[in-house]
Write a protein that holds these residues in place. Structure first.
Motif, short mmCIF file in Angstrom:
data_model
loop_
_atom_site.label_atom_id
_atom_site.label_comp_id
_atom_site.label_asym_id
_atom_site.label_seq_id
_atom_site.Cartn_x
_atom_site.Cartn_y
_atom_site.Cartn_z
N VAL A 233 0.84 -1.21 0.00
CA VAL A 233 0.00 0.00 0.00
C VAL A 233 0.87 1.26 0.00
CG1 VAL A 233 -1.70 1.30 1.37
CG2 VAL A 233 -2.00 -1.16 1.01
N LYS A 234 2.04 1.17 0.66
CA LYS A 234 2.94 2.34 0.71
C LYS A 234 3.42 2.76 -0.67
CE LYS A 234 4.80 2.55 5.35
NZ LYS A 234 5.76 2.00 6.30
N GLU A 235 3.41 1.82 -1.61
CA GLU A 235 3.83 2.11 -2.98
C GLU A 235 2.84 3.00 -3.72
OE1 GLU A 235 6.64 0.82 -4.76
OE2 GLU A 235 7.25 0.45 -2.68
N LEU A 236 1.60 3.07 -3.21
CA LEU A 236 0.58 3.85 -3.93
C LEU A 236 0.94 5.33 -3.89
CD1 LEU A 236 -2.64 2.07 -2.59
CD2 LEU A 236 -1.74 1.97 -4.92
N PRO A 237 0.79 6.04 -5.01
CA PRO A 237 1.21 7.45 -5.04
C PRO A 237 0.24 8.37 -4.27
CG PRO A 237 0.24 6.80 -7.15
CD PRO A 237 0.28 5.57 -6.31
N GLY A 238 0.81 9.40 -3.69
CA GLY A 238 -0.01 10.47 -3.11
C GLY A 238 -0.66 10.15 -1.78
N ILE A 239 -0.07 9.19 -1.04
CA ILE A 239 -0.66 8.83 0.25
C ILE A 239 0.17 9.44 1.37
CG2 ILE A 239 -0.93 6.87 1.81
CD1 ILE A 239 -1.85 5.33 -0.58
N LYS A 240 -0.51 9.97 2.39
CA LYS A 240 0.22 10.63 3.46
C LYS A 240 0.76 9.60 4.47
CE LYS A 240 -0.09 14.55 6.50
NZ LYS A 240 -0.88 14.51 7.73
N ASP A 241 -0.07 8.62 4.79
CA ASP A 241 0.35 7.69 5.83
C ASP A 241 -0.32 6.33 5.63
OD1 ASP A 241 1.71 6.92 8.04
OD2 ASP A 241 0.47 7.99 9.50
N VAL A 242 0.34 5.27 6.13
CA VAL A 242 -0.26 3.93 6.11
C VAL A 242 -0.20 3.39 7.54
CG1 VAL A 242 -0.10 1.58 5.18
CG2 VAL A 242 0.54 3.52 3.74
N ILE A 243 -1.35 2.91 8.02
CA ILE A 243 -1.36 2.37 9.39
C ILE A 243 -1.99 0.97 9.36
CG2 ILE A 243 -1.54 4.63 10.50
CD1 ILE A 243 -4.56 3.93 10.95
N VAL A 244 -1.84 0.23 10.45
CA VAL A 244 -2.51 -1.08 10.54
C VAL A 244 -3.81 -0.89 11.31
CG1 VAL A 244 -2.33 -3.43 11.49
CG2 VAL A 244 -0.32 -2.34 10.46
N GLN A 245 -4.90 -1.35 10.71
CA GLN A 245 -6.20 -1.32 11.43
C GLN A 245 -6.37 -2.69 12.07
OE1 GLN A 245 -9.64 0.42 9.39
NE2 GLN A 245 -11.02 -0.96 10.49
N ASP A 246 -6.45 -2.73 13.40
CA ASP A 246 -6.41 -4.07 14.02
C ASP A 246 -7.75 -4.63 14.46
OD1 ASP A 246 -6.70 -2.54 16.23
OD2 ASP A 246 -4.66 -2.85 16.99
N THR A 247 -8.84 -3.92 14.15
CA THR A 247 -10.17 -4.55 14.28
C THR A 247 -10.98 -4.16 13.06
OG1 THR A 247 -11.09 -2.64 15.42
CG2 THR A 247 -10.23 -4.41 16.83
N ILE A 248 -11.94 -5.02 12.73
CA ILE A 248 -12.74 -4.73 11.53
C ILE A 248 -13.66 -3.53 11.77
CG2 ILE A 248 -14.54 -6.44 12.13
CD1 ILE A 248 -13.35 -5.51 8.63
N MET A 249 -14.06 -3.32 13.03
CA MET A 249 -14.87 -2.14 13.34
C MET A 249 -13.93 -0.93 13.41
SD MET A 249 -17.58 -3.69 13.21
CE MET A 249 -19.15 -3.28 13.90
N TYR A 250 -14.47 0.24 13.09
CA TYR A 250 -13.63 1.42 12.93
C TYR A 250 -13.38 2.20 14.23
CZ TYR A 250 -13.66 1.12 7.82
OH TYR A 250 -13.48 0.71 6.52
N GLY A 251 -13.95 1.71 15.36
CA GLY A 251 -13.89 2.46 16.61
C GLY A 251 -12.49 2.97 16.95
#
Ligand code: SPV
Ligand code: MG
Length: 432
Positions: A59-77
């Motif tokens: 995902v980091k290879e995608l152009p124009g992205i500010k940041d990449v993080i790991v989401q560790d639950t399927i819910m967005y809380g």
């Protein structure tokens, strides 16, 4: 000031659909992309071919992205609490079905502070479908499928395994998805039960259905699924034959075989001491385990030793003595079985075994003591739970009742409301 935009990816492969989402997100502000962690990918989508780190790098290879993080639950809380995104971007494919709980939960979170959800039309075209099919195909390849049980043991709190005995039951194990406990859940693995494989062929569970026929069942299941398979190998037969069974199962892409420490005419364990059953000697069963381990070619195939001491009324000490010996002989896991309604003897065994062995996976089959939950079993050190016969037991009364109603009414109109609609049966199985 630029707005913060968040989108989460649960994928191994970036295709046109993801690029559309990123394009839209970039138009709206500074983009952070979440990568769903392996454990949650398994519950929500399918087993990732690339692990979390590899997917983050992709995902980091995608152009124009500010940041990449790991989401560790399927819910967005967690993510929303941390990032407070002004906008979340997602495909519009989650409006219906089990996935809609995630969307509803997110909308409620965003509403609290005036955040916004932007949905991008989901891309379904030939290219995207082809990538999806290819990923599934890859997951079903023998080498990849076989190794996945060991990975699951590392990743999930307890491997939830359901009995399958045909392509159709395989599809149920593969595709059933529910919204539950504020998330999404599905089965992790499949059990090819000797009881249900035999019953489906109208035969008793006495090692009468021969291996060729059982391999055929495995093949039927494998053709339409990707999840790992645990095979019920009964007693494993003669040592001289068992070594061939190990090689065949391994080559087919089965992840584990469970063999039980009985000899002679094998009867189903749930008969207990009502019928004559003979337990193997420790020495002989250890030789069988060791012979199997000697011939397997890969590191990922597992031979799991099943202990029948509690079934045969021999008590916990006998079971523990056998567990120690079987592990020493090379068993990659142990299965402890019981036909008591109360889980007490199983839990007591698990506690005692775990006190002396922290690592060897424990497998249980809670058919009679069915009130126990997966969470309780995991708390006692259980790693794999097998729902060994429920699909077969569900189908039989349904089929019998329909057969009786047709006979009674001399027509099929009265049973129709209990049946899968014709439209559904002719469309539910995808063509390649
Ligand atoms: C099977 O499913 O065939 C098993 C589990 O071996 S049990 O029927 O409980 O013995
Ligand atoms: Mg069996």
């Amino acid at each position: 000031m630029s707005r913060t935009v968040y989108t989460c990816f649960c994928t191994d492969v970036i295709h046109e659909g993801h690029l559309n989402i990123i394009r839209k997100a970039r138009e709206l502000g500074d983009v952070t992309v979440g990568v769903l962690c392996d454990r949650e990918m398994i519950r929500y989508n399918r087993f990732p071919i690339k692990n979390t780190e590899e997917r983050v790098a992709m995902v980091k290879e995608l152009p124009g992205i500010k940041d990449v993080i790991v989401q560790d639950t399927i819910m967005y809380g967690g993510v929303v609490a941390k990032l407070h995104p002004d906008i979340v971007v997602h495909g519009d494919n989650w409006r219906n079905g089990p996935m809609s709980v995630i969307r509803e939960d997110l909308l409620a979170l965003l509403e609290q502070y005036g955040g916004q959800l932007v949905e991008v039309p989901y891309t379904v075209n030939e290219g995207v479908q082809k990538i999806d099919r290819k990923t599934r195909e890859k997951l079903s390849m023998p080498e990849l499928r076989r190794a996945r049980l060991r990975r699951l043991l590392e990743l999930v709190p307890i491997v939830k395994t359901i009995e399958v005995h045909s392509g159709l039951t395989g599809l149920i194990a593969e595709k059933t998805l529910v919204a539950v406990d504020g998330g999404i859940d599905q089965f992790d693995a499949m059990w090819i039960s000797s009881l249900c494989d035999s019953t489906d062929k109208g035969k008793p569970d006495i090692e009468l259905v021969d291996m060729t026929s059982r391999y055929r069942t495995i093949n039927d299941v494998m053709e339409v699924t990707t999840k790992p398979i645990i095979f019920d190998g009964d007693t494993g037969g003669l040592i001289e034959h068992f070594v061939y069974t190990v090689r065949s199962l391994e080559r087919m892409g089965v992840s584990a075989v469970i063999i039980e420490d009985k000899v002679g005419l094998k009867r189903n364990s749930l008969f207990g001491t009502e019928v004559e059953q003979t337990q193997d000697t420790i020495e002989h069963f250890c030789q069988k385990i060791a012979a199997g381990k000697r011939v397997q070619l890969s590191d990922d195939f597992m031979i799991i030793a099943r202990i029948e001491s509690l079934i045969l009324g021999k008590g916990q000490e006998d079971a523990l003595m056998r567990a120690r010996a079987y592990v020493k002989a090379g068993a990659d896991g142990i299965m402890i079985h019981s036909r008591a309604k109360d889980p007490e003897e199983i839990l007591s065994f698990c506690d005692a075994f775990r006190a002396e062995d922290k690592d060897t996976p424990i497998v249980v089959v809670p058919t009679s003591y069915n009130a126990i939950t997966e969470k309780e079993l995991a708390a006692h050190g259980v790693n794999i739970v097998i729902y060994a016969n429920q699909l077969t037991r569900a189908a039989f009364p349904a089929m019998e009742s329909v057969a009786k109603e047709i006979l009674k009414h001399h027509r099929a109109k009265e049973v129709d409301e209990h049946l899968l609609p014709i439209k559904k049966i002719i469309t539910m199985i995808d063509e390649i």
